[in-house]
Scaffold this motif. Structure first.
Motif, PDB file in Angstrom:
ATOM      1  N   LYS A   1      -0.589  -6.369  -4.269  1.00 51.33           N
ATOM      2  CA  LYS A   1      -0.045  -6.413  -2.911  1.00 51.33           C
ATOM      3  C   LYS A   1       1.263  -7.182  -2.817  1.00 51.33           C
ATOM      4  N   ASP A   2       1.478  -8.098  -3.752  1.00 53.07           N
ATOM      5  CA  ASP A   2       2.726  -8.864  -3.744  1.00 53.07           C
ATOM      6  C   ASP A   2       3.838  -8.154  -4.515  1.00 53.07           C
ATOM      7  N   GLY A   3       3.604  -6.900  -4.927  1.00 54.39           N
ATOM      8  CA  GLY A   3       4.627  -6.107  -5.571  1.00 54.39           C
ATOM      9  C   GLY A   3       4.734  -6.307  -7.073  1.00 54.39           C
ATOM     10  N   VAL A   4       3.861  -7.106  -7.659  1.00 53.35           N
ATOM     11  CA  VAL A   4       3.888  -7.359  -9.099  1.00 53.35           C
ATOM     12  C   VAL A   4       3.252  -6.182  -9.836  1.00 53.35           C
ATOM     13  N   ILE A   5       3.908  -5.729 -10.907  1.00 50.32           N
ATOM     14  CA  ILE A   5       3.383  -4.644 -11.719  1.00 50.32           C
ATOM     15  C   ILE A   5       2.525  -5.233 -12.830  1.00 50.32           C
TER      16      ILE A   5
ATOM     17  N   ASP B   1       0.824  -1.202   0.000  1.00 53.67           N
ATOM     18  CA  ASP B   1       0.000   0.000   0.000  1.00 53.67           C
ATOM     19  C   ASP B   1       0.862   1.258   0.000  1.00 53.67           C
ATOM     20  N   GLU B   2       1.943   1.240   0.798  1.00 54.48           N
ATOM     21  CA  GLU B   2       2.851   2.396   0.831  1.00 54.48           C
ATOM     22  C   GLU B   2       3.551   2.561  -0.517  1.00 54.48           C
ATOM     23  N   LYS B   3       3.889   1.432  -1.157  1.00 54.89           N
ATOM     24  CA  LYS B   3       4.547   1.494  -2.452  1.00 54.89           C
ATOM     25  C   LYS B   3       3.633   2.144  -3.487  1.00 54.89           C
ATOM     26  N   THR B   4       2.361   1.753  -3.464  1.00 49.65           N
ATOM     27  CA  THR B   4       1.396   2.348  -4.388  1.00 49.65           C
ATOM     28  C   THR B   4       1.285   3.849  -4.138  1.00 49.65           C
TER      29      THR B   4
END
Length: 371
Positions: A364-368, A23-26
């Motif tokens: 959520k698993d960081g996949v784009i 969520d923070e990455k987004t």
């Protein structure tokens, strides 16, 4: 400094350390798109942290409190001081402490390509070249430095073979061979070489991509073996080899002359030409040096009309992130796309979304996911 600025810098630090949540990455990605001026802040923080090696400390077993203490003692830069204050103010210390103190389970590696370090194998011995420590192996003194390896033989009779691997997402790595020839390896590449050349021929093997500068040595041809029974023979020259595409080898000659061979078929190359060797034949054509050689500077220049699938493949190899192309974006083509490995992946994503052809989200698993 206002709280918003502190929060942004905290997100940046967490992203660099790898402790950021999905969520923070987004949230950070959106901020970087909406406020392009934040890129200078991101680059400055990362440079300062790399200088002080805080990211490496975070991968060890020290506590967050000790990490912050070291930062206070060793770093005078304002970004690290802000990180310390922000971590204490919003509870990042607790989360970071858990990350540092909890043993991280090693991932199961599918192959050497997914390794964590630049590795040299000599017989049964494995040497982590990123440690930059001089090592003696079977009468050979290895001298690894930042981004390069040289060695000197203490035993003139050595016949040992070295196998050096540069896994996905790593920076380029240069090897200076026994005769003074140089091989610059791209990531996801492997080099096999003798620690001492003897006999009439100098022979090495390359799988992946490399730029080779061959030292002239009359009467001792230099031969590069490639997968699937391909080879390049030279006397003194500079060229690029690329075997990333399964079943295809590309040899691009910068200067000198080379003979490329596949089984009984062979062809001579002149500077400015590329030989493409597939299962059927050897074809010769001109190459764009900007596209073929820019990887040496950490930049990937994609050819015009590159597909989104090809971009996703190259990103996965160079950035250690996973990019999935959804059906809605399949087959889309782009012009003028550049991947700068020194910058966050958001730079490339913005190039793609600026065309209005695709968009993306991060799961959520960081996949784009490219949509």
């Amino acid at each position: 400094m206002d709280l918003e600025a502190i929060d942004i810098q905290t997100l940046i630090v967490a992203d660099i350390l790898g402790t950021i949540t999905p969520d923070e990455k987004t949230q950070l990605d959106k901020l970087m798109i909406d406020r392009p001026e934040l890129q200078a802040l991101y680059d400055g923080i990362r440079e300062d942290m790399e200088t002080e090696n805080l990211a490496a400390l975070a991968g060890g077993s020290i506590s967050a409190a000790e990490l912050i203490t070291r930062a206070r003692k060793r770093v005078r830069n304002r970004y690290i001081r802000v990180f310390t204050a922000a971590a204490c103010s919003i509870g990042l210390v607790g989360g970071l402490s858990y990350y540092l103190l909890t043993p991280q389970q090693p991932a199961t590696l599918a192959s050497w390509e997914d390794g964590k370090t630049i590795l040299l194998k000599i017989g049964q011995q494995e040497i982590n070249l990123e440690s930059n420590a001089t090592t003696n192996v079977n009468g050979v003194a290895l001298h690894p430095g930042t981004g390069s390896l040289s060695f000197s033989s203490l035993n003139s009779n050595t016949h040992d073979l070295g196998v050096l691997t540069v896994p996905k997402g790593k920076n380029n790595y240069k090897v200076i061979l026994d005769d003074g020839s140089e091989v610059l390896l791209n990531n996801t590449s492997r080099l096999s070489f003798p620690l001492k050349f003897d006999g009439a021929n100098r022979e090495i093997s390359i799988d992946g991509e490399a730029y080779v500068k061959v030292a002239t040595k009359a009467g001792h041809p230099f031969i590069v073996h490639l997968p699937l029974n391909r080879q390049v023979e030279v006397l003194g020259t500079e060229f690029n080899v690329n075997t990333y595409d399964s079943g295809i080898a590309r040899i691009s000659l910068v200067q000198g002359s080379v003979k490329v061979a596949k089984g009984e078929n062979s062809a001579l190359l002149i500077p400015g030409k590329t030989a493409t060797i597939d299962s059927q034949a050897i074809s010769i054509h001109e190459f764009d040096a900007n596209e073929v050689l820019s990887w040496r500077d950490g930049i990937i220049v994609f050819p015009d009309n590159v597909t989104i699938e090809r971009i996703a493949e190259v990103v996965g190899r160079n950035m250690r992130v996973k990019m999935i192309v959804e059906k809605s974006a399949a087959g889309k083509k782009f012009i003028g796309v550049i991947l700068d490995k020194s910058k966050p992946i958001i730079h490339l994503l913005q190039q793609l979304t600026d065309t209005k052809e695709v968009t993306y989200n991060i799961s959520k698993d960081g996949v784009i996911h490219i949509l």
